[in-house]
Design an enzyme around this catalytic site. Structure first.
Site, PDB file in Angstrom:
ATOM      1  N   HIS A  60      -7.566   4.344  -4.701  1.00  0.00           N
ATOM      2  CA  HIS A  60      -8.780   4.402  -3.868  1.00  0.00           C
ATOM      3  C   HIS A  60      -8.908   6.014  -4.033  1.00  0.00           C
ATOM      4  O   HIS A  60      -7.934   6.976  -3.792  1.00  0.00           O
ATOM      5  CB  HIS A  60      -8.910   4.026  -2.517  1.00  0.00           C
ATOM      6  CG  HIS A  60      -7.864   4.536  -1.470  1.00  0.00           C
ATOM      7  ND1 HIS A  60      -8.138   5.845  -0.919  1.00  0.00           N
ATOM      8  CD2 HIS A  60      -6.743   3.914  -0.886  1.00  0.00           C
ATOM      9  CE1 HIS A  60      -7.145   5.844  -0.112  1.00  0.00           C
ATOM     10  NE2 HIS A  60      -6.395   5.112   0.012  1.00  0.00           N
ATOM     11  N   ASP A 106      -1.615  15.791   6.289  1.00  0.00           N
ATOM     12  CA  ASP A 106      -2.261  15.125   5.369  1.00  0.00           C
ATOM     13  C   ASP A 106      -3.520  15.889   5.000  1.00  0.00           C
ATOM     14  O   ASP A 106      -4.468  15.499   5.384  1.00  0.00           O
ATOM     15  CB  ASP A 106      -2.617  13.754   5.642  1.00  0.00           C
ATOM     16  CG  ASP A 106      -3.414  12.859   4.879  1.00  0.00           C
ATOM     17  OD1 ASP A 106      -3.374  13.127   3.506  1.00  0.00           O
ATOM     18  OD2 ASP A 106      -4.142  11.910   4.999  1.00  0.00           O
ATOM     19  N   ARG A 135     -13.570   5.249  -1.361  1.00  0.00           N
ATOM     20  CA  ARG A 135     -13.638   5.410   0.113  1.00  0.00           C
ATOM     21  C   ARG A 135     -14.681   6.313   0.386  1.00  0.00           C
ATOM     22  O   ARG A 135     -14.776   7.403  -0.099  1.00  0.00           O
ATOM     23  CB  ARG A 135     -12.363   5.567   0.515  1.00  0.00           C
ATOM     24  CG  ARG A 135     -12.049   6.153   1.621  1.00  0.00           C
ATOM     25  CD  ARG A 135     -10.763   6.845   2.235  1.00  0.00           C
ATOM     26  NE  ARG A 135     -10.849   7.939   3.162  1.00  0.00           N
ATOM     27  CZ  ARG A 135      -9.464   8.452   3.852  1.00  0.00           C
ATOM     28  NH1 ARG A 135      -8.410   8.066   3.412  1.00  0.00           N
ATOM     29  NH2 ARG A 135      -9.908   9.506   4.591  1.00  0.00           N
ATOM     30  N   ASP A 162      -6.358  10.241  -2.709  1.00  0.00           N
ATOM     31  CA  ASP A 162      -7.130  11.390  -2.268  1.00  0.00           C
ATOM     32  C   ASP A 162      -8.340  11.409  -2.905  1.00  0.00           C
ATOM     33  O   ASP A 162      -9.058  10.677  -3.109  1.00  0.00           O
ATOM     34  CB  ASP A 162      -6.111  12.793  -2.374  1.00  0.00           C
ATOM     35  CG  ASP A 162      -5.227  12.681  -1.267  1.00  0.00           C
ATOM     36  OD1 ASP A 162      -5.232  11.988  -0.230  1.00  0.00           O
ATOM     37  OD2 ASP A 162      -4.236  13.311  -1.326  1.00  0.00           O
ATOM     38  N   GLU A 216     -14.380   4.153   5.815  1.00  0.00           N
ATOM     39  CA  GLU A 216     -13.135   4.726   6.882  1.00  0.00           C
ATOM     40  C   GLU A 216     -13.733   4.934   8.307  1.00  0.00           C
ATOM     41  O   GLU A 216     -14.966   5.191   8.527  1.00  0.00           O
ATOM     42  CB  GLU A 216     -12.642   6.061   6.066  1.00  0.00           C
ATOM     43  CG  GLU A 216     -11.702   6.575   7.052  1.00  0.00           C
ATOM     44  CD  GLU A 216     -10.478   5.902   7.165  1.00  0.00           C
ATOM     45  OE1 GLU A 216     -10.350   4.610   7.666  1.00  0.00           O
ATOM     46  OE2 GLU A 216      -9.202   6.386   6.754  1.00  0.00           O
ATOM     47  N   GLU A 221     -11.559   9.203  -2.375  1.00  0.00           N
ATOM     48  CA  GLU A 221     -12.500   9.317  -1.477  1.00  0.00           C
ATOM     49  C   GLU A 221     -13.646  10.393  -1.656  1.00  0.00           C
ATOM     50  O   GLU A 221     -13.448  11.354  -2.801  1.00  0.00           O
ATOM     51  CB  GLU A 221     -11.667   9.897  -0.165  1.00  0.00           C
ATOM     52  CG  GLU A 221     -10.746  11.094  -0.244  1.00  0.00           C
ATOM     53  CD  GLU A 221      -9.643  11.197   0.636  1.00  0.00           C
ATOM     54  OE1 GLU A 221      -9.708  12.270   1.342  1.00  0.00           O
ATOM     55  OE2 GLU A 221      -8.727  10.024   0.682  1.00  0.00           O
ATOM     56  N   ASP A 266      -3.036   5.559  -2.688  1.00  0.00           N
ATOM     57  CA  ASP A 266      -4.008   6.733  -2.305  1.00  0.00           C
ATOM     58  C   ASP A 266      -4.332   7.709  -3.138  1.00  0.00           C
ATOM     59  O   ASP A 266      -3.296   8.541  -3.317  1.00  0.00           O
ATOM     60  CB  ASP A 266      -3.339   7.111  -0.688  1.00  0.00           C
ATOM     61  CG  ASP A 266      -4.340   8.152  -0.120  1.00  0.00           C
ATOM     62  OD1 ASP A 266      -5.505   8.615  -0.669  1.00  0.00           O
ATOM     63  OD2 ASP A 266      -4.361   8.461   1.173  1.00  0.00           O
ATOM     64  N   CYS A 284      -7.312  13.929   7.525  1.00  0.00           N
ATOM     65  CA  CYS A 284      -7.053  12.531   7.823  1.00  0.00           C
ATOM     66  C   CYS A 284      -8.384  11.762   7.954  1.00  0.00           C
ATOM     67  O   CYS A 284      -9.269  12.449   8.753  1.00  0.00           O
ATOM     68  CB  CYS A 284      -6.134  12.368   9.003  1.00  0.00           C
ATOM     69  SG  CYS A 284      -5.980  10.835   9.666  1.00  0.00           S
ATOM     70  N   TYR A 321       0.721  -1.162   0.016  1.00  0.00           N
ATOM     71  CA  TYR A 321       0.086  -0.149   0.151  1.00  0.00           C
ATOM     72  C   TYR A 321       0.894   1.143  -0.012  1.00  0.00           C
ATOM     73  O   TYR A 321       1.977   1.049   0.505  1.00  0.00           O
ATOM     74  CB  TYR A 321      -0.860  -0.102   1.142  1.00  0.00           C
ATOM     75  CG  TYR A 321      -1.755   1.362   1.352  1.00  0.00           C
ATOM     76  CD1 TYR A 321      -2.856   1.460   0.461  1.00  0.00           C
ATOM     77  CD2 TYR A 321      -1.450   2.291   2.343  1.00  0.00           C
ATOM     78  CE1 TYR A 321      -3.501   2.621   0.377  1.00  0.00           C
ATOM     79  CE2 TYR A 321      -2.614   3.243   2.289  1.00  0.00           C
ATOM     80  CZ  TYR A 321      -3.437   3.426   1.611  1.00  0.00           C
ATOM     81  OH  TYR A 321      -4.360   4.670   1.694  1.00  0.00           O
ATOM     82  N   ASN A 343      -9.069  -0.219   7.152  1.00  0.00           N
ATOM     83  CA  ASN A 343      -7.816   0.276   7.165  1.00  0.00           C
ATOM     84  C   ASN A 343      -7.429   0.219   8.779  1.00  0.00           C
ATOM     85  O   ASN A 343      -8.329   0.651   9.840  1.00  0.00           O
ATOM     86  CB  ASN A 343      -8.024   2.060   7.247  1.00  0.00           C
ATOM     87  CG  ASN A 343      -6.964   2.938   7.493  1.00  0.00           C
ATOM     88  OD1 ASN A 343      -5.873   2.357   7.711  1.00  0.00           O
ATOM     89  ND2 ASN A 343      -7.311   4.200   7.385  1.00  0.00           N
TER      90      ASN A 343
END
Length: 301
Positions: free
Chosen positions: A116, A62, A161, A91, A191, A118, A89, A126, A48, A213
């Site tokens: 992924h 983040d 996500r 975002d 999440e 989101e 990731d 985060c 990952y 996660n």
């Protein structure tokens, strides 16, 4: 030597096979290429690539400050050295629908096996912090649809996500997940789940794999793979674990050097030179040079 011996297409196919299997699989986060090599050599199924860990490695929070080109280059460097599928990731996709489509293709070109997206608004936070906001379901559906349309390799995995559990509740988050699957998501990443029952609720509500996660110091308990598998989870990621292990050891080591004036007491806990050379396959590079530079200039002027 010099990197992976398998093709990116083969690694994407392998990712699909893992998600379609009956066993839960583990993808620890890699903070750099040698970390990915160690993950592979330790026997894990995949790697990952965390946006939060990458931001932290740059000394940034983040909150969406890293760019697509920075993240793609980071992902390329990691994917190049491992035969495992890499999952990254993305975002919020770095823009509108066309930008999301380009994001998919940049990651495909970087050799990555899946990503992924989101449903947070920008600037994102985060996933285990309070105060997150999410876009309307219709907006996230556009992101997923654009990602699916931009994909050139059907085996490239697009995961959706959702961060909506905290603000909208479990039932609303599940309804979002169903819409994301209809839009083309191959996997759902719920999440900040609060217990195993919430993971199970997602797993029984959609007909695609569920990701868990397992990040430290977050909203979710650190469940075992056996517990998560029992709740219907197919993939578990450990996004910032290796960064936290490394930074904790570095800080303690530097404090020791500062206080004692030497690193002598730290040597037993270090990676040895021999182990480093074995990890990066130093011998193969030496053999390569020996095979190529095997000429002699004797008798030539």
């Amino acid at each position: 030597m010099l990197g992976a011996t398998t093709t990116a297409a083969d690694r994407r196919k392998r990712f699909r096979e893992l998600l379609g299997g009956s066993d839960i699989v583990q993808f620890p986060g890699a903070i750099n290429p040698i970390n990915a090599q160690i993950i592979e050599q330790t026997g894990f199924e995949g790697v990952y690539i965390s946006g939060g860990a990458f931001s932290a490695s740059l000394g940034l929070p983040d909150i969406g400050l890293t760019t697509l080109s920075e993240v793609a280059d980071h992902g390329r460097a990691i994917s190049r050295v491992t035969n495992l599928p890499t999952f990254i990731d993305a975002d919020t996709g770095w823009g509108e629908a066309m930008n999301v489509a380009r994001t998919v293709q940049e990651f495909e070109d970087a050799g990555i096996a899946g990503m992924h997206l989101e449903d947070q608004v920008n600037p994102k936070r985060c996933g285990h912090l309070d105060g997150k906001e999410v876009v309307p379901t219709s907006e996230m559906v556009k992101r997923i649809s654009a990602a699916a349309k931009g994909r050139r390799d059907d085996n490239f995995v697009i995961c959706a996500r959702t961060d909506s559990r905290a603000g909208e509740g479990l039932d609303a988050a599940i309804e979002r997940a169903k819409a994301y699957v209809d839009a083309g998501a191959d996997m759902i990443f719920p999440e900040a789940m609060r217990d195993l029952g919430e993971f199970e609720a997602f797993a029984t509500s959609v007909d695609v794999p569920i990701l868990a996660n397992m990040t430290e110091f977050g909203k979710s308990e650190l469940f075992t793979t056996e517990q998560l598998a029992g709740a219907g989870v197919r993939l578990v990621i450990y996004p910032v674990t290796t960064l936290r292990i490394a930074m904790g050891a570095i800080k303690r080591g530097l404090e020791t050097i500062r206080s004692t004036g030497t690193q002598a007491d730290l040597v037993d806990g270090m990676q040895t030179r021999a182990d480093l050379y074995e990890t990066i396959d130093y011998a193969a590079y030496s053999d390569f040079d020996s095979d190529v530079f095997n000429f002699s200039q004797e008798g030539h002027q």
